[in-house]
Enzyme design. Structure first.
Site, PDB file in Angstrom:
ATOM      1  N   ARG A 168      84.109  54.496  84.191  1.00  0.00           N
ATOM      2  CA  ARG A 168      82.743  54.754  84.671  1.00  0.00           C
ATOM      3  C   ARG A 168      81.874  55.417  83.612  1.00  0.00           C
ATOM      4  O   ARG A 168      80.647  55.340  83.662  1.00  0.00           O
ATOM      5  CB  ARG A 168      82.788  55.542  85.989  1.00  0.00           C
ATOM      6  CG  ARG A 168      83.265  54.678  87.162  1.00  0.00           C
ATOM      7  CD  ARG A 168      83.297  55.462  88.453  1.00  0.00           C
ATOM      8  NE  ARG A 168      84.291  56.512  88.461  1.00  0.00           N
ATOM      9  CZ  ARG A 168      85.557  56.352  88.838  1.00  0.00           C
ATOM     10  NH1 ARG A 168      85.977  55.170  89.254  1.00  0.00           N
ATOM     11  NH2 ARG A 168      86.405  57.350  88.807  1.00  0.00           N
ATOM     12  N   GLU A 219      98.769  65.981  87.643  1.00  0.00           N
ATOM     13  CA  GLU A 219      99.517  66.758  88.634  1.00  0.00           C
ATOM     14  C   GLU A 219     101.004  66.372  88.553  1.00  0.00           C
ATOM     15  O   GLU A 219     101.885  67.222  88.558  1.00  0.00           O
ATOM     16  CB  GLU A 219      98.953  66.469  90.024  1.00  0.00           C
ATOM     17  CG  GLU A 219      99.336  67.504  91.045  1.00  0.00           C
ATOM     18  CD  GLU A 219      98.789  67.171  92.419  1.00  0.00           C
ATOM     19  OE1 GLU A 219      99.201  67.837  93.362  1.00  0.00           O
ATOM     20  OE2 GLU A 219      97.981  66.220  92.534  1.00  0.00           O
TER      21      GLU A 219
HETATM   22  P1  AMP Z   1      89.957  65.184  85.235  1.00  0.00           P
HETATM   23  O1  AMP Z   1      90.710  64.720  84.025  1.00  0.00           O
HETATM   24  O2  AMP Z   1      90.821  65.906  86.230  1.00  0.00           O
HETATM   25  O3  AMP Z   1      88.720  65.997  84.840  1.00  0.00           O
HETATM   26  O4  AMP Z   1      89.457  63.884  86.017  1.00  0.00           O
HETATM   27  C1  AMP Z   1      88.311  63.217  85.596  1.00  0.00           C
HETATM   28  C2  AMP Z   1      88.478  61.715  85.688  1.00  0.00           C
HETATM   29  O5  AMP Z   1      89.070  61.321  86.911  1.00  0.00           O
HETATM   30  C3  AMP Z   1      87.116  61.056  85.627  1.00  0.00           C
HETATM   31  O6  AMP Z   1      87.225  59.887  84.805  1.00  0.00           O
HETATM   32  C4  AMP Z   1      86.800  60.716  87.061  1.00  0.00           C
HETATM   33  O7  AMP Z   1      86.201  59.438  87.156  1.00  0.00           O
HETATM   34  C5  AMP Z   1      88.128  60.733  87.801  1.00  0.00           C
HETATM   35  N1  AMP Z   1      88.112  61.593  89.001  1.00  0.00           N
HETATM   36  C6  AMP Z   1      88.854  62.715  89.201  1.00  0.00           C
HETATM   37  N2  AMP Z   1      88.659  63.239  90.406  1.00  0.00           N
HETATM   38  C7  AMP Z   1      87.732  62.458  91.008  1.00  0.00           C
HETATM   39  C8  AMP Z   1      87.067  62.500  92.301  1.00  0.00           C
HETATM   40  N3  AMP Z   1      87.318  63.452  93.204  1.00  0.00           N
HETATM   41  N4  AMP Z   1      86.169  61.529  92.551  1.00  0.00           N
HETATM   42  C9  AMP Z   1      85.894  60.557  91.652  1.00  0.00           C
HETATM   43  N5  AMP Z   1      86.482  60.461  90.444  1.00  0.00           N
HETATM   44  C10 AMP Z   1      87.399  61.400  90.120  1.00  0.00           C
END
Ligand code: AMP
Length: 170
Positions: free
Chosen positions: A57, A94
């Site tokens: 995205r 996780e």
């Molecule tokens: P993180 O590495 O935990 O910061 O996760 C970020 C990535 O996971 C991004 O590319 C987001 O598109 C996706 N992502 C994580 N959690 C969500 C959520 N609750 N809703 C939508 N996309 C998420």
């Protein structure tokens, strides 16, 4: 513009307990899409040499911002997608780990880079992207997101790197 009105919550997607922030409704709205792209473009005009979009995205907003600023777009992708020589960075999930890759010649030098993704959650993804930019001797000007899930502490994970988000959920 209240972007929250254009972001849809999908409970228990992709697995139980996760509330997925669906931005397809935002992208489908011309005014909201323009607001997002202009917000980032106005903030970084003249300050960056390339946009780095994170799969997948991050590619959507990243390419529009790069176009608006008249700079190029570099890509960070999931493993095995980029065809030329790559560098990779792994990060903790996780359960288990995930990896991102960048082409070794993704951008020229010197390079001021704006990292873009749709959403900041725990920060693992963006942190890996920053690591890859630094591996290529690029300078990360900021990490920009439409949505920040503040309660997950991604901003802290990114340390000194400036974080720019348009909507924060606490
Ligand atoms: P993180 O590495 O935990 O910061 O996760 C970020 C990535 O996971 C991004 O590319 C987001 O598109 C996706 N992502 C994580 N959690 C969500 C959520 N609750 N809703 C939508 N996309 C998420």
């Amino acid at each position: 513009m209240d972007l929250r009105e254009h972001i849809r919550d999908i409970p228990d997607f992709p697995k139980p307990g996760i509330v997925f922030k669906d931005i397809t409704t935002l992208l489908a709205n011309a005014d909201a899409l323009r607001y997002v792209v202009d917000s980032f473009a106005n903030q970084y005009r003249g300050r960056i040499d390339t946009v780095l979009g994170i799969e997948s995205r991050g590619f959507i907003v990243g390419s529009a911002v790069a176009y608006a600023l008249g700079v190029g777009l570099s890509l960070v992708r999931k493993p095995g997608k980029l065809p030329s020589q790559t560098y990779s960075a792994s990060y903790e999930l996780e359960y288990g780990t995930d990896t991102l890759e960048i082409h070794a010649d993704a951008f020229g030098h010197p390079c001021r880079v704006l990292v873009i993704d749709d959403l900041l959650a725990t920060g693992g993804t963006a942190h890996a992207a920053v690591e890859l930019v630094e591996r290529l001797d690029g300078e990360v000007v900021a990490c920009a997101f439409i949505v920040e899930l503040g309660f997950l502490g991604g901003r802290q994970k990114l340390g000194e790197c400036p974080v720019h988000s348009l909507v924060t959920y606490d």
